[in-house]
Design a protein around this motif. Structure first.
Motif, PDB file in Angstrom:
ATOM      1  N   PRO A  17       6.008  -1.794   2.197  1.00  0.00           N
ATOM      2  CA  PRO A  17       5.045  -2.795   1.745  1.00  0.00           C
ATOM      3  C   PRO A  17       4.503  -2.433   0.361  1.00  0.00           C
ATOM      4  CG  PRO A  17       3.922  -1.211   3.111  1.00  0.00           C
ATOM      5  CD  PRO A  17       5.369  -0.776   3.043  1.00  0.00           C
ATOM      6  N   SER A  18       3.616  -3.231  -0.154  1.00  0.00           N
ATOM      7  CA  SER A  18       2.973  -2.908  -1.429  1.00  0.00           C
ATOM      8  C   SER A  18       1.860  -1.886  -1.193  1.00  0.00           C
ATOM      9  CB  SER A  18       2.376  -4.169  -2.062  1.00  0.00           C
ATOM     10  OG  SER A  18       1.543  -3.816  -3.163  1.00  0.00           O
ATOM     11  N   GLY A  19       2.086  -0.664  -1.641  1.00  0.00           N
ATOM     12  CA  GLY A  19       1.078   0.388  -1.516  1.00  0.00           C
ATOM     13  C   GLY A  19      -0.141   0.112  -2.384  1.00  0.00           C
ATOM     14  N   HIS A  20       0.082  -0.490  -3.572  1.00  0.00           N
ATOM     15  CA  HIS A  20      -1.048  -0.846  -4.439  1.00  0.00           C
ATOM     16  C   HIS A  20      -1.980  -1.821  -3.731  1.00  0.00           C
ATOM     17  CE1 HIS A  20       1.576   0.730  -7.624  1.00  0.00           C
ATOM     18  NE2 HIS A  20       0.504   0.768  -8.402  1.00  0.00           N
ATOM     19  N   THR A  21      -1.379  -2.830  -3.087  1.00  0.00           N
ATOM     20  CA  THR A  21      -2.190  -3.829  -2.396  1.00  0.00           C
ATOM     21  C   THR A  21      -2.873  -3.219  -1.181  1.00  0.00           C
ATOM     22  OG1 THR A  21      -0.672  -5.553  -3.140  1.00  0.00           O
ATOM     23  CG2 THR A  21      -2.161  -6.114  -1.330  1.00  0.00           C
ATOM     24  N   ALA A  22      -2.180  -2.368  -0.450  1.00  0.00           N
ATOM     25  CA  ALA A  22      -2.785  -1.716   0.715  1.00  0.00           C
ATOM     26  C   ALA A  22      -4.006  -0.904   0.303  1.00  0.00           C
ATOM     27  CB  ALA A  22      -1.761  -0.825   1.419  1.00  0.00           C
ATOM     28  N   ALA A  23      -3.868  -0.115  -0.761  1.00  0.00           N
ATOM     29  CA  ALA A  23      -4.991   0.703  -1.232  1.00  0.00           C
ATOM     30  C   ALA A  23      -6.152  -0.175  -1.700  1.00  0.00           C
ATOM     31  CB  ALA A  23      -4.523   1.626  -2.359  1.00  0.00           C
ATOM     32  N   ALA A  24      -5.836  -1.214  -2.457  1.00  0.00           N
ATOM     33  CA  ALA A  24      -6.880  -2.106  -2.981  1.00  0.00           C
ATOM     34  C   ALA A  24      -7.623  -2.805  -1.847  1.00  0.00           C
ATOM     35  CB  ALA A  24      -6.253  -3.135  -3.921  1.00  0.00           C
ATOM     36  N   MET A  25      -6.874  -3.324  -0.889  1.00  0.00           N
ATOM     37  CA  MET A  25      -7.498  -4.044   0.232  1.00  0.00           C
ATOM     38  C   MET A  25      -8.338  -3.099   1.084  1.00  0.00           C
ATOM     39  SD  MET A  25      -7.971  -6.896   1.604  1.00  0.00           S
ATOM     40  CE  MET A  25      -6.840  -8.206   1.912  1.00  0.00           C
ATOM     41  N   ALA A  26      -7.818  -1.908   1.343  1.00  0.00           N
ATOM     42  CA  ALA A  26      -8.569  -0.943   2.151  1.00  0.00           C
ATOM     43  C   ALA A  26      -9.876  -0.573   1.459  1.00  0.00           C
ATOM     44  CB  ALA A  26      -7.726   0.303   2.403  1.00  0.00           C
ATOM     45  N   PHE A  27      -9.798  -0.263   0.184  1.00  0.00           N
ATOM     46  CA  PHE A  27     -11.012   0.109  -0.552  1.00  0.00           C
ATOM     47  C   PHE A  27     -12.022  -1.032  -0.505  1.00  0.00           C
ATOM     48  CE2 PHE A  27     -13.711   0.438  -4.270  1.00  0.00           C
ATOM     49  CZ  PHE A  27     -14.105   1.767  -4.212  1.00  0.00           C
ATOM     50  N   THR A  28     -11.566  -2.226  -0.814  1.00  0.00           N
ATOM     51  CA  THR A  28     -12.469  -3.377  -0.903  1.00  0.00           C
ATOM     52  C   THR A  28     -13.085  -3.734   0.444  1.00  0.00           C
ATOM     53  OG1 THR A  28     -11.303  -4.220  -2.824  1.00  0.00           O
ATOM     54  CG2 THR A  28     -12.568  -5.817  -1.544  1.00  0.00           C
ATOM     55  N   THR A  29     -12.285  -3.771   1.501  1.00  0.00           N
ATOM     56  CA  THR A  29     -12.846  -4.149   2.800  1.00  0.00           C
ATOM     57  C   THR A  29     -13.781  -3.073   3.336  1.00  0.00           C
ATOM     58  OG1 THR A  29     -10.844  -3.362   3.922  1.00  0.00           O
ATOM     59  CG2 THR A  29     -10.974  -5.721   3.440  1.00  0.00           C
ATOM     60  N   ALA A  30     -13.491  -1.818   3.056  1.00  0.00           N
ATOM     61  CA  ALA A  30     -14.402  -0.748   3.498  1.00  0.00           C
ATOM     62  C   ALA A  30     -15.719  -0.808   2.736  1.00  0.00           C
ATOM     63  CB  ALA A  30     -13.739   0.613   3.323  1.00  0.00           C
TER      64      ALA A  30
END
Length: 182
Positions: free
Chosen positions: A109-122
């Protein structure tokens, strides 16, 4: 990875449409977003500002965001990319010259998107207004990953899901540990 024909056709259409977005805003903003998101620099900088300027709430939001981001990167880059081999979108789908600078790793998957989404939702769970502000660059990161030809739209969607799951895991773990102790 074998993608169903209907999904592959839609991904081809959407990828070509997003990659051909040739406005001055796209040419100026998206490369800057890509550079800021490389190695999660953008999210580390946001966490630092929150921790320094946000008091106790900012430190809690920053710590939660960084922890969720780390879990998302582990799940996306350390697990999913190793299990699923998917080539990057074909260069001929991308009408601009940015395709030469793509990673060699699996597209899914897109690791950039995973990191961004995780940071933002947390962060949003701890500090909603700041989380809402973080959502803007998160969406731009997701768009940039398809625009640059680094990912298919489904790679970005999967990265977003992984990011959300990482946040849920980070938020549930303390409760599960406390319940187990008691």
């Amino acid at each position: 990875m074998r993608v169903p024909t209907g999904l592959q056709r839609r991904e081809h259409q959407l990828t070509r449409r997003m990659a051909s977005w040739d406005s001055p805003a796209a040419r100026g903003l998206l490369p800057a977003v890509e550079e800021a998101a490389e190695h999660t620099k953008l999210w580390w900088a946001a966490a630092l500002v929150m921790a320094v300027k946000g008091g106790r709430r900012g430190r809690r939001a920053a710590a939660s965001g960084v922890l969720a981001m780390a879990v998302a990167e582990l799940l996306s880059n350390g697990v999913a990319k190793q299990l699923v081999e998917r080539r990057r979108p074909p260069a001929e789908w991308i009408p601009h010259g940015d395709v030469e600078d793509r990673p060699d790793s699996s597209s899914f998957p897109s690791g950039h998107t995973a990191a961004a989404m995780a940071f933002t939702t947390a962060v949003a769970a701890s500090w909603p207004w700041v989380g809402a502000a973080c959502a803007v660059p998160t969406v731009l990161v997701a768009v940039e990953r398809v625009h640059s030809g680094a990912h298919y739209p489904s790679d970005v969607a999967a990265g977003a899901v992984i990011g959300g799951l990482a946040t849920a895991l980070v938020r549930m773990t303390p409760r599960l540990l406390l319940r187990r102790r008691g």
